[in-house]
Design a protein around this motif. Sequence first.
Motif, PDB file in Angstrom:
ATOM      1  N   ILE A 652       0.835  -1.203   0.000  1.00  0.00           N
ATOM      2  CA  ILE A 652       0.000   0.000   0.000  1.00  0.00           C
ATOM      3  C   ILE A 652       0.868   1.250   0.000  1.00  0.00           C
ATOM      4  O   ILE A 652       0.622   2.204  -0.760  1.00  0.00           O
ATOM      5  CB  ILE A 652      -0.951  -0.006   1.204  1.00  0.00           C
ATOM      6  CG1 ILE A 652      -2.035  -1.072   1.024  1.00  0.00           C
ATOM      7  CG2 ILE A 652      -1.599   1.359   1.401  1.00  0.00           C
ATOM      8  CD1 ILE A 652      -2.921  -1.249   2.236  1.00  0.00           C
ATOM      9  N   GLU A 653       1.900   1.262   0.855  1.00  0.00           N
ATOM     10  CA  GLU A 653       2.781   2.428   0.908  1.00  0.00           C
ATOM     11  C   GLU A 653       3.499   2.626  -0.427  1.00  0.00           C
ATOM     12  O   GLU A 653       3.688   3.761  -0.881  1.00  0.00           O
ATOM     13  CB  GLU A 653       3.801   2.261   2.039  1.00  0.00           C
ATOM     14  CG  GLU A 653       3.210   2.356   3.430  1.00  0.00           C
ATOM     15  CD  GLU A 653       2.496   3.680   3.646  1.00  0.00           C
ATOM     16  OE1 GLU A 653       3.096   4.731   3.310  1.00  0.00           O
ATOM     17  OE2 GLU A 653       1.351   3.672   4.130  1.00  0.00           O
ATOM     18  N   MET A 654       3.895   1.539  -1.091  1.00  0.00           N
ATOM     19  CA  MET A 654       4.551   1.650  -2.394  1.00  0.00           C
ATOM     20  C   MET A 654       3.586   2.219  -3.430  1.00  0.00           C
ATOM     21  O   MET A 654       3.966   3.062  -4.259  1.00  0.00           O
ATOM     22  CB  MET A 654       5.048   0.273  -2.835  1.00  0.00           C
ATOM     23  CG  MET A 654       6.173  -0.278  -1.970  1.00  0.00           C
ATOM     24  SD  MET A 654       6.591  -1.987  -2.363  1.00  0.00           S
ATOM     25  CE  MET A 654       7.212  -1.789  -4.039  1.00  0.00           C
ATOM     26  N   SER A 655       2.328   1.790  -3.411  1.00  0.00           N
ATOM     27  CA  SER A 655       1.351   2.272  -4.389  1.00  0.00           C
ATOM     28  C   SER A 655       1.056   3.751  -4.205  1.00  0.00           C
ATOM     29  O   SER A 655       0.822   4.481  -5.169  1.00  0.00           O
ATOM     30  CB  SER A 655       0.068   1.457  -4.287  1.00  0.00           C
ATOM     31  OG  SER A 655      -0.625   1.767  -3.100  1.00  0.00           O
ATOM     32  N   LEU A 656       1.074   4.212  -2.950  1.00  0.00           N
ATOM     33  CA  LEU A 656       0.788   5.620  -2.691  1.00  0.00           C
ATOM     34  C   LEU A 656       1.870   6.535  -3.235  1.00  0.00           C
ATOM     35  O   LEU A 656       1.624   7.716  -3.476  1.00  0.00           O
ATOM     36  CB  LEU A 656       0.604   5.846  -1.186  1.00  0.00           C
ATOM     37  CG  LEU A 656      -0.630   5.181  -0.555  1.00  0.00           C
ATOM     38  CD1 LEU A 656      -0.654   5.409   0.941  1.00  0.00           C
ATOM     39  CD2 LEU A 656      -1.915   5.705  -1.200  1.00  0.00           C
ATOM     40  N   GLN A 657       3.071   6.013  -3.401  1.00  0.00           N
ATOM     41  CA  GLN A 657       4.148   6.835  -3.950  1.00  0.00           C
ATOM     42  C   GLN A 657       3.937   7.124  -5.437  1.00  0.00           C
ATOM     43  O   GLN A 657       4.517   8.064  -5.981  1.00  0.00           O
ATOM     44  CB  GLN A 657       5.501   6.136  -3.740  1.00  0.00           C
ATOM     45  CG  GLN A 657       5.801   5.774  -2.296  1.00  0.00           C
ATOM     46  CD  GLN A 657       5.646   6.958  -1.369  1.00  0.00           C
ATOM     47  OE1 GLN A 657       6.148   8.045  -1.643  1.00  0.00           O
ATOM     48  NE2 GLN A 657       4.913   6.750  -0.275  1.00  0.00           N
ATOM     49  N   VAL A 658       3.168   6.277  -6.130  1.00  0.00           N
ATOM     50  CA  VAL A 658       2.890   6.486  -7.557  1.00  0.00           C
ATOM     51  C   VAL A 658       1.396   6.740  -7.757  1.00  0.00           C
ATOM     52  O   VAL A 658       0.803   6.331  -8.748  1.00  0.00           O
ATOM     53  CB  VAL A 658       3.356   5.267  -8.387  1.00  0.00           C
ATOM     54  CG1 VAL A 658       4.846   5.183  -8.419  1.00  0.00           C
ATOM     55  CG2 VAL A 658       2.743   3.978  -7.844  1.00  0.00           C
ATOM     56  N   ARG A 659       0.798   7.418  -6.819  1.00  0.00           N
ATOM     57  CA  ARG A 659      -0.651   7.590  -6.809  1.00  0.00           C
ATOM     58  C   ARG A 659      -1.143   8.445  -7.974  1.00  0.00           C
ATOM     59  O   ARG A 659      -2.318   8.464  -8.291  1.00  0.00           O
ATOM     60  CB  ARG A 659      -1.066   8.230  -5.483  1.00  0.00           C
ATOM     61  CG  ARG A 659      -2.566   8.192  -5.256  1.00  0.00           C
ATOM     62  CD  ARG A 659      -2.894   8.530  -3.838  1.00  0.00           C
ATOM     63  NE  ARG A 659      -4.313   8.394  -3.592  1.00  0.00           N
ATOM     64  CZ  ARG A 659      -4.859   8.490  -2.393  1.00  0.00           C
ATOM     65  NH1 ARG A 659      -4.086   8.717  -1.348  1.00  0.00           N
ATOM     66  NH2 ARG A 659      -6.149   8.363  -2.241  1.00  0.00           N
ATOM     67  N   CYS A 660      -0.234   9.168  -8.619  1.00  0.00           N
ATOM     68  CA  CYS A 660      -0.639  10.000  -9.745  1.00  0.00           C
ATOM     69  C   CYS A 660      -1.280   9.164 -10.859  1.00  0.00           C
ATOM     70  O   CYS A 660      -2.039   9.652 -11.677  1.00  0.00           O
ATOM     71  CB  CYS A 660       0.546  10.786 -10.293  1.00  0.00           C
ATOM     72  SG  CYS A 660       1.904   9.715 -10.820  1.00  0.00           S
ATOM     73  N   HIS A 661      -0.948   7.904 -10.884  1.00  0.00           N
ATOM     74  CA  HIS A 661      -1.594   7.004 -11.838  1.00  0.00           C
ATOM     75  C   HIS A 661      -2.162   5.832 -11.046  1.00  0.00           C
ATOM     76  O   HIS A 661      -1.442   4.935 -10.643  1.00  0.00           O
ATOM     77  CB  HIS A 661      -0.597   6.508 -12.893  1.00  0.00           C
ATOM     78  CG  HIS A 661      -1.271   5.942 -14.100  1.00  0.00           C
ATOM     79  ND1 HIS A 661      -2.030   4.800 -14.095  1.00  0.00           N
ATOM     80  CD2 HIS A 661      -1.303   6.392 -15.405  1.00  0.00           C
ATOM     81  CE1 HIS A 661      -2.483   4.538 -15.302  1.00  0.00           C
ATOM     82  NE2 HIS A 661      -2.061   5.505 -16.127  1.00  0.00           N
ATOM     83  N   PHE A 662      -3.457   5.866 -10.838  1.00  0.00           N
ATOM     84  CA  PHE A 662      -4.073   4.904  -9.924  1.00  0.00           C
ATOM     85  C   PHE A 662      -3.874   3.464 -10.377  1.00  0.00           C
ATOM     86  O   PHE A 662      -3.653   2.566  -9.583  1.00  0.00           O
ATOM     87  CB  PHE A 662      -5.560   5.225  -9.781  1.00  0.00           C
ATOM     88  CG  PHE A 662      -6.304   4.241  -8.929  1.00  0.00           C
ATOM     89  CD1 PHE A 662      -6.027   4.142  -7.564  1.00  0.00           C
ATOM     90  CD2 PHE A 662      -7.259   3.399  -9.474  1.00  0.00           C
ATOM     91  CE1 PHE A 662      -6.706   3.235  -6.768  1.00  0.00           C
ATOM     92  CE2 PHE A 662      -7.929   2.490  -8.684  1.00  0.00           C
ATOM     93  CZ  PHE A 662      -7.651   2.413  -7.329  1.00  0.00           C
ATOM     94  N   LEU A 663      -3.944   3.222 -11.691  1.00  0.00           N
ATOM     95  CA  LEU A 663      -3.810   1.850 -12.170  1.00  0.00           C
ATOM     96  C   LEU A 663      -2.421   1.290 -11.890  1.00  0.00           C
ATOM     97  O   LEU A 663      -2.262   0.085 -11.701  1.00  0.00           O
ATOM     98  CB  LEU A 663      -4.110   1.793 -13.679  1.00  0.00           C
ATOM     99  CG  LEU A 663      -5.583   2.018 -14.056  1.00  0.00           C
ATOM    100  CD1 LEU A 663      -5.749   1.975 -15.572  1.00  0.00           C
ATOM    101  CD2 LEU A 663      -6.470   0.976 -13.408  1.00  0.00           C
TER     102      LEU A 663
END
Length: 675
Positions: A652-663
């Motif tokens: 989850i923390e890794m995904s939030l770092q690239v949140r500009c592209h949700f997919l």
Amino acid sequence: MQAARCPTDELSLTNCVVASEKDFKSGQLSIKTTPTQKFVFTVKTHSSVVPGTIAFSLPQRKWAGLSLNQDVEVSVYNFDPSRQYVGTMTLEIDFLQKKSVDSNPYDSDKMAIEFIQFFSAQAFSMGQQFVFSYCDKLFALLIKDIEAMDPSILRGEQSSSKKRKIEIGLLHGNSQVIFEKSESSSLNLIGKAKTRGSRQSIINPDWNFERMGIGGLDKEFSDIFRRAFASRVFPPDIVEQMGCKHVKGILLFGPPGCGKTLMARQIGKMLNAREPKVVNGPEILNKYVGESEANIRKLFADAEEEQKRLGANSGLHIIIFDEIDAICKQRGSMAGSTGVHDTVVNQLLSKIDGVDQLNNILVIGMTNRPDLIDDALLRPGRLEVKMEIGLPDETGRVQILNIHTAKMSQANMLAKDVDIKELAVETKNYSGAELEGLVRAAQSTAMNCHIKATTQVEVDTEKAQMLQVSRSDFMASLNNDIKPAFGSNQEDYSSYIMNGIVKWSNGVSDILGDGDLLVQQTKNSERTPLVTVLLEGKSYTQTLLTLYNVTFPFYITINCKQNHFTRLLVFTLQGRKLLILGTTSRKDVLQEMGMLDSFSTTIHIPNISRGEHLMEALELLGGFQEEERATIAKQVKGQTVWLGIKKLQMLIEMSLQVRCHFLVGIKWIFPPLSY
């Protein structure tokens, strides 16, 4: 019986009358010289005394008005222990012969000790005159006053202030003797025993734990007194009649820094006894053959000589061994050694409780490792009183902190915002040494504020005059400088629980409930003081659960990367209520190794496997908006997932770092679902 002359000069200095063994054995005699006069003496026997006669020294005949061959009426005299033991006796003293007068100072304290040892268990009367030999000088003594001992002293209680005069009393080891030189005497007396005091007990009246720098050990000392000193409070003749032998040894053990050495050193000050001999264990050892054993014999030489000379009236000799495990290891345990340790243990055993055993010694040993000490040294008759000096409780910590901040408080250098009780609560599992270190660290923090470091280091003297140690100084030291060696490591604990426990299903709540039951069982059950639990599951599932709601005063985490499980820790945990939690992701390996039977019970920790459980975890962990969670829910609907909660947190923390592209974020969390 007829009065006779004392047969020897040596016997004439004993203050005892002398009789034939056929007439009397020992004890006290009432001697009636006239129908209205009687005197009480202690009797000794000698082979040269003719049966039917009783021998008196010249001072005794002068005091009692006796002449040689005078008929006297003799009977046995029995003392009343509750009324006739001497508490305080005041003596007028002068040189016996004027030609022996000198100006040398005579220490009345040492003189009183010698007097009590020499005349203990003897009868004395008001107005009695006799001779006392001290430092190769003869002194004439006259009894001016006798006060009875308070019976409460015999019970180890506080003495009452009421004094009771008596005409006849029996001197014993706890009596106080006061010397007052006669008006015309040129005798130079020094010391406290030349003035009237209130001491009537083996315990020094000035003794106080806080004033001596010991805190939090009241119960431990009470137990030590009951076992080791109660018999020494009673008069020697009563102890001898009971066939009672004094406790000869105490072993103080426990974690470092808890006050073992400090307590042992202060026992000598607490008692009305000689200065104790303090020996560091390794100092005994010597590379030359026989020297180590000789060092042991030297420690006991003074006690041996005095017991031969004075018997039961000998004073107490205290010998303190610090780090006693260094010289008293289990015999035969050191393969390939020279055997020096074994012979040292043998020598020590023979001195404490050998053929010529001593009854006037108290050996105090201190160690962190009693498991290393030879078993023969720990049996009754040797170091039989074993006392654990452990970590202080909250009340003890208050006492210790008060001791170490007392001078600051008196000098108005302790800020008013410092709450000792608050510090005691915050310093759970701190040893006495660590509490002292905390005070020093706080002082250093406060001092540092008044140091100017420019091109050179100097003190701001104006501000230093107003130096105060504040609460913030203590808290800074508590957080940064001093950590307890034994106790919960809050930093490690915080790193494990920073994200809390995520109850993504009822199964997690059930597991936590089982954990609470195991904790309560360990704390409350007397039948199962040791509980061992294995938490097994795939990686990243167990660690958080093992530390959930741990309320024990001491806990430690052990892993393959950082192993703090020392032998000292093993000893410290022995005999305690203990909960052992093991975690593994390879239960099959433990089964092959035969280790599963070592655990009382096994709890399975499951991974997240269902889509609805995943969504529950995502909602609890946060980080995604509602629309994003809805998108993820569509992706996982009807799907089987398999991951641990810790790995989910990381993704989850890794995904939030690239949140500009949700997919892209979805790809990080569920790679198989994003294609």
